[in-house]
Scaffold this motif. Structure first.
Motif, mmCIF file in Angstrom:
data_model
loop_
_atom_site.group_PDB
_atom_site.id
_atom_site.type_symbol
_atom_site.label_atom_id
_atom_site.label_comp_id
_atom_site.label_asym_id
_atom_site.label_seq_id
_atom_site.Cartn_x
_atom_site.Cartn_y
_atom_site.Cartn_z
ATOM 1 N N ASN A 27 3.069 -44.426 7.571
ATOM 2 C CA ASN A 27 3.245 -45.430 6.516
ATOM 3 C C ASN A 27 1.933 -45.646 5.765
ATOM 4 O OD1 ASN A 27 5.933 -45.786 7.175
ATOM 5 N ND2 ASN A 27 5.545 -47.585 8.447
ATOM 6 N N HIS A 28 0.830 -45.693 6.507
ATOM 7 C CA HIS A 28 -0.479 -45.873 5.875
ATOM 8 C C HIS A 28 -0.806 -44.685 4.965
ATOM 9 C CE1 HIS A 28 -4.898 -45.755 5.524
ATOM 10 N NE2 HIS A 28 -4.758 -47.071 5.445
ATOM 11 N N ILE A 79 7.907 -45.754 -1.794
ATOM 12 C CA ILE A 79 7.697 -45.530 -0.362
ATOM 13 C C ILE A 79 8.941 -44.898 0.244
ATOM 14 C CG2 ILE A 79 7.435 -46.707 1.871
ATOM 15 C CD1 ILE A 79 5.599 -48.742 0.343
ATOM 16 N N ARG A 130 1.186 -44.975 1.746
ATOM 17 C CA ARG A 130 0.586 -46.008 0.888
ATOM 18 C C ARG A 130 -0.699 -45.491 0.238
ATOM 19 N NH1 ARG A 130 2.678 -50.964 1.273
ATOM 20 N NH2 ARG A 130 0.734 -51.999 0.693
ATOM 21 N N LEU A 174 0.195 -43.130 -2.632
ATOM 22 C CA LEU A 174 0.667 -43.904 -3.783
ATOM 23 C C LEU A 174 -0.473 -44.681 -4.439
ATOM 24 C CD1 LEU A 174 4.121 -45.003 -2.368
ATOM 25 C CD2 LEU A 174 3.678 -43.292 -4.139
ATOM 26 N N ALA A 175 -1.418 -45.161 -3.656
ATOM 27 C CA ALA A 175 -2.600 -45.836 -4.230
ATOM 28 C C ALA A 175 -3.386 -44.848 -5.086
ATOM 29 C CB ALA A 175 -3.474 -46.418 -3.128
ATOM 30 N N LEU A 182 -8.663 -46.594 0.370
ATOM 31 C CA LEU A 182 -7.272 -46.153 0.409
ATOM 32 C C LEU A 182 -7.044 -45.038 -0.606
ATOM 33 C CD1 LEU A 182 -4.622 -46.897 1.903
ATOM 34 C CD2 LEU A 182 -4.083 -48.386 -0.043
ATOM 35 N N SER A 221 3.981 -55.087 0.326
ATOM 36 C CA SER A 221 4.845 -54.264 -0.505
ATOM 37 C C SER A 221 4.109 -53.740 -1.733
ATOM 38 C CB SER A 221 6.102 -55.025 -0.907
ATOM 39 O OG SER A 221 5.763 -56.144 -1.681
ATOM 40 N N TYR A 222 3.171 -54.484 -2.290
ATOM 41 C CA TYR A 222 2.434 -53.998 -3.454
ATOM 42 C C TYR A 222 1.239 -53.171 -2.983
ATOM 43 C CZ TYR A 222 -0.319 -53.611 -7.629
ATOM 44 O OH TYR A 222 -1.050 -53.087 -8.666
ATOM 45 N N ILE A 223 1.144 -51.987 -3.495
ATOM 46 C CA ILE A 223 0.051 -51.092 -3.132
ATOM 47 C C ILE A 223 -1.037 -51.239 -4.186
ATOM 48 C CG2 ILE A 223 -0.618 -48.693 -2.775
ATOM 49 C CD1 ILE A 223 2.400 -48.253 -1.973
ATOM 50 N N SER A 281 7.398 -54.142 -9.067
ATOM 51 C CA SER A 281 7.327 -54.204 -7.603
ATOM 52 C C SER A 281 7.566 -55.611 -7.090
ATOM 53 C CB SER A 281 5.963 -53.710 -7.108
ATOM 54 O OG SER A 281 5.855 -52.319 -7.291
ATOM 55 N N ASP A 288 7.093 -50.274 -5.754
ATOM 56 C CA ASP A 288 6.417 -49.614 -4.643
ATOM 57 C C ASP A 288 7.362 -49.369 -3.468
ATOM 58 O OD1 ASP A 288 4.024 -49.453 -5.996
ATOM 59 O OD2 ASP A 288 3.133 -51.182 -5.016
#
Length: 160
Positions: A130-131, A100, A134, A137-138, A45, A36-38, A156, A96
């Protein structure tokens, strides 16, 4: 004597099952927390996210994460301009999991937006994996200073 050995074996077996169950719960919780935490320190990433952000997000949220001008003032249609994703915006105020959800499904009234809210934020669930989400967001989080990152990480983790 045989009854005592059987009783001990049953107790040891029961303790083993309890320990196994506890281990699975702890491991599962740890895995969810990691998922859950990015983490914006993952350079690969972030690099992937930078490319995806430029392709999918920068046209509204700005090439430098700056958002649209006057992003806090409603347009004539009642909608708000796209906010910045740098530290001057409010992105970092959200967990996060919420970020998402917003990216995947858009701003959904009553879920990720106030009831009745209408937004120009599209859902990216058909365009980005999903990747990919993430990664974007990273990349966004990689621009935030340490104190903002620490606050957002705490948010988060409290939301898990």
């Amino acid at each position: 004597m045989a009854a005592s050995v059987k009783k001990t074996a049953v107790i040891i077996s029961a303790l083993g099952v309890l320990l196994l169950g506890a281990s699975v719960l702890i491991y599962g919780s740890s895995q969810r927390s990691q998922l859950s935490y990015i983490n914006p320190s993952d350079k690969q990433l972030v690099a992937s996210g930078k490319h995806l952000y430029a392709k999918n997000c920068a046209s509204c949220h700005g090439a430098k994460l700056e958002g649209q001008p006057d992003w806090r003032i409603r347009k004539s249609n009642g909608r708000l301009p796209a906010p910045p994703h740098d530290q001057s915006g409010h992105t970092w105020h959200h967990a996060d999991a919420v970020l998402i959800d917003i990216t995947k499904n858009g701003l959904v009234p009553g879920v990720t937006a106030p009831d009745g809210y209408v937004s120009d934020m599209p859902a990216y669930n058909q365009l980005l994996s999903n990747h990919d989400i993430r990664a974007v967001l990273a990349y966004i989080k990689s621009s935030w200073p340490q104190h903002v990152l620490a606050t957002q990480k705490d948010i988060s983790q409290r939301q898990e």
